[in-house]
Design a protein around this motif. Structure first.
Motif, mmCIF file in Angstrom:
data_model
loop_
_atom_site.group_PDB
_atom_site.id
_atom_site.type_symbol
_atom_site.label_atom_id
_atom_site.label_comp_id
_atom_site.label_asym_id
_atom_site.label_seq_id
_atom_site.Cartn_x
_atom_site.Cartn_y
_atom_site.Cartn_z
ATOM 1 N N VAL A 65 1.224 4.360 -2.893
ATOM 2 C CA VAL A 65 0.924 5.743 -2.523
ATOM 3 C C VAL A 65 2.182 6.616 -2.619
ATOM 4 N N VAL A 96 0.828 -1.208 0.000
ATOM 5 C CA VAL A 96 0.000 0.000 0.000
ATOM 6 C C VAL A 96 0.860 1.253 0.000
ATOM 7 N N LYS A 97 1.882 1.291 0.859
ATOM 8 C CA LYS A 97 2.733 2.484 0.941
ATOM 9 C C LYS A 97 3.534 2.703 -0.338
ATOM 10 N N ILE A 130 -4.692 9.000 5.090
ATOM 11 C CA ILE A 130 -5.407 7.813 5.583
ATOM 12 C C ILE A 130 -4.480 6.606 5.618
ATOM 13 N N VAL A 131 -3.673 6.453 4.552
ATOM 14 C CA VAL A 131 -2.743 5.320 4.494
ATOM 15 C C VAL A 131 -1.725 5.393 5.630
ATOM 16 N N SER A 143 -2.406 14.220 -0.079
ATOM 17 C CA SER A 143 -3.845 14.076 -0.296
ATOM 18 C C SER A 143 -4.448 13.365 0.896
ATOM 19 N N ALA A 144 -5.767 13.347 0.899
ATOM 20 C CA ALA A 144 -6.463 12.644 1.972
ATOM 21 C C ALA A 144 -6.125 11.158 1.957
ATOM 22 N N ALA A 145 -5.927 10.594 0.772
ATOM 23 C CA ALA A 145 -5.595 9.165 0.658
ATOM 24 C C ALA A 145 -4.261 8.870 1.324
ATOM 25 N N ILE A 146 -3.284 9.788 1.111
ATOM 26 C CA ILE A 146 -1.970 9.603 1.741
ATOM 27 C C ILE A 146 -2.102 9.647 3.262
#
Length: 383
Positions: free
Chosen positions: A46, A42-43, A135-136, A130-133
């Protein structure tokens, strides 16, 4: 949840044996491998998308964590091998070697992160946020915090230095990811790129933590002495049995977690039937193994209790030479005398000075008898 999982792994056993320890270690290693592989994937996605070297480095760190978990798994597996002719006390120290390997990996990762971060400082590149970053990264911190708690709790339950090292590594990852997230937020708000500087700081922190882990894991391989509390508990346990007049020359041998062997000398009345004394010693050894899991072997020293005055007199005189000096096994014959002299580990006098002054003291009362002294160093000898 963590305690429920640990109880399930250990099947509710509060004092796990070697087989249960091995199963627990293997289960923990497999769980950590799965967690780290998922976090790495995942990381990596991202981090590459955002162009952040610190996030990508963090993903590589997770991959190396999975590698160290594989090392831990192999360590538990090899440590569970039964004793053989070449290794009569088993292979338990493989677990210490696995702990050392994990510690070295942690050090290498920290130094590598420092190198990459210095390159990032020299050639800074903009990174996206970003919000995705967020959250991850927050999810990664939560997973790593749970892994830290899980490995630390299970490591304490089964007495595993390997799992404790893994817990420390997970703690480092929480710090690393937290720093990455903080830098990303600062860059987004102020435009100030601290990615590389944060990487250097985190890398140094990880390297320092790894060095500490190396020191902790090398110690039992070199023959780390057990705690004073353990020594005193063993001694008090032995002295609690009827007929035991004294205990000395305790030696503790550590052949890996859960594989401890101990020997000691016990003083008993030489006028009591030898079979009765032997029965008491057998009971002590059997009870000790049942309570602690460690193997204990006792040597019987008969004591002449019909006239204890000479030994008490000599003990008092020896104590005047240096605080903490003590004697045992005094033997006086028609043309000889002998005894053991125990020198405390913190005594500043040399062996030669102690022996010379003790012989002079003994000659005050028994000038006609040659004196033979065996010098021991402290109540505890460790190997």
């Amino acid at each position: 949840m963590t305690n429920l999982l640990i109880n399930y792994i250990l099947k509710g056993n509060q004092s796990p044996d070697s087989a249960a320890r091995t199963r627990a270690g293997l289960a923990a290693s497999l769980i950590c491998i799965c967690c780290n592989v998922v976090l790495c994937a995942v990381k990596a996605v991202v981090g590459l998308a955002a162009g952040s070297v610190s996030i990508v480095a963090d993903s590589v760190n997770n991959l190396s964590d999975a590698s160290s978990n594989v090392v831990s798994l192999l360590g538990f597996k090899l440590a569970s091998k039964p004793a053989d002719a070449a290794h009569p006390f088993g292979h338990g120290r493989f677990e210490y070697l696995a702990s050392l390997a994990v510690a070295v990996i942690v050090c290498a990762l920290g130094l590598d992160l420092v190198k990459e971060s210095i390159y990032k400082i020299a050639r800074p590149e903009p990174s996206e946020f970003s919000a995705a970053i967020a959250i991850v990264l927050l999810g990664s911190m939560a997973v790593k915090a749970w892994m830290m708690r899980f490995n630390r709790a299970l490591g304490q339950r089964i007495g595993s230095e390997t799992l404790k090292a893994t817990a420390a590594d997970s703690r480092n990852d929480v710090v690393t990811t937290g720093a990455v997230l903080a830098c990303a937020v600062i860059a987004q708000v102020t435009g100030l790129n601290l990615d590389g500087f944060a990487g250097v700081g985190v890398g140094l922190f990880i390297a320092a933590s790894g060095i500490g882990l190396v020191c902790e894991t090398v110690s039992p391989l070199l023959g780390q002495a057990p705690s004073e509390e353990y020594i005193e508990s063993v001694r008090n346990d032995i002295l609690s049995y009827p007929g035991i007049l004294g205990a000395h020359d305790l030696m503790v041998h550590d052949y890996g977690p859960g594989r401890t062997f101990a020997t000691a000398h016990v003083q008993m009345d030489g006028h009591v039937d030898a079979f009765k004394n032997h029965e008491v010693i057998d009971n002590i050894e059997r009870d000790f193994t049942a309570k602690t899991g460690a193997k204990l072997v006792l040597h019987y020293d008969p004591v002449d209790t019909s006239d204890a005055d000479p030994e008490r007199w000599l003990a008092r005189q020896v104590a005047k030479i240096e605080r903490g000096l003590s004697i045992h096994d005094l033997r006086i014959g028609d043309d000889y005398m002998s005894f053991d002299l125990v020198k405390p580990t913190d005594c500043e006098l040399s062996d030669e000075e102690i022996l010379g002054r003790t012989m002079s003291t003994a000659a005050e009362r028994w000038p006609e008898l040659p004196c033979s002294i065996t010098l021991d160093h402290g109540f505890l000898d460790h190997a």
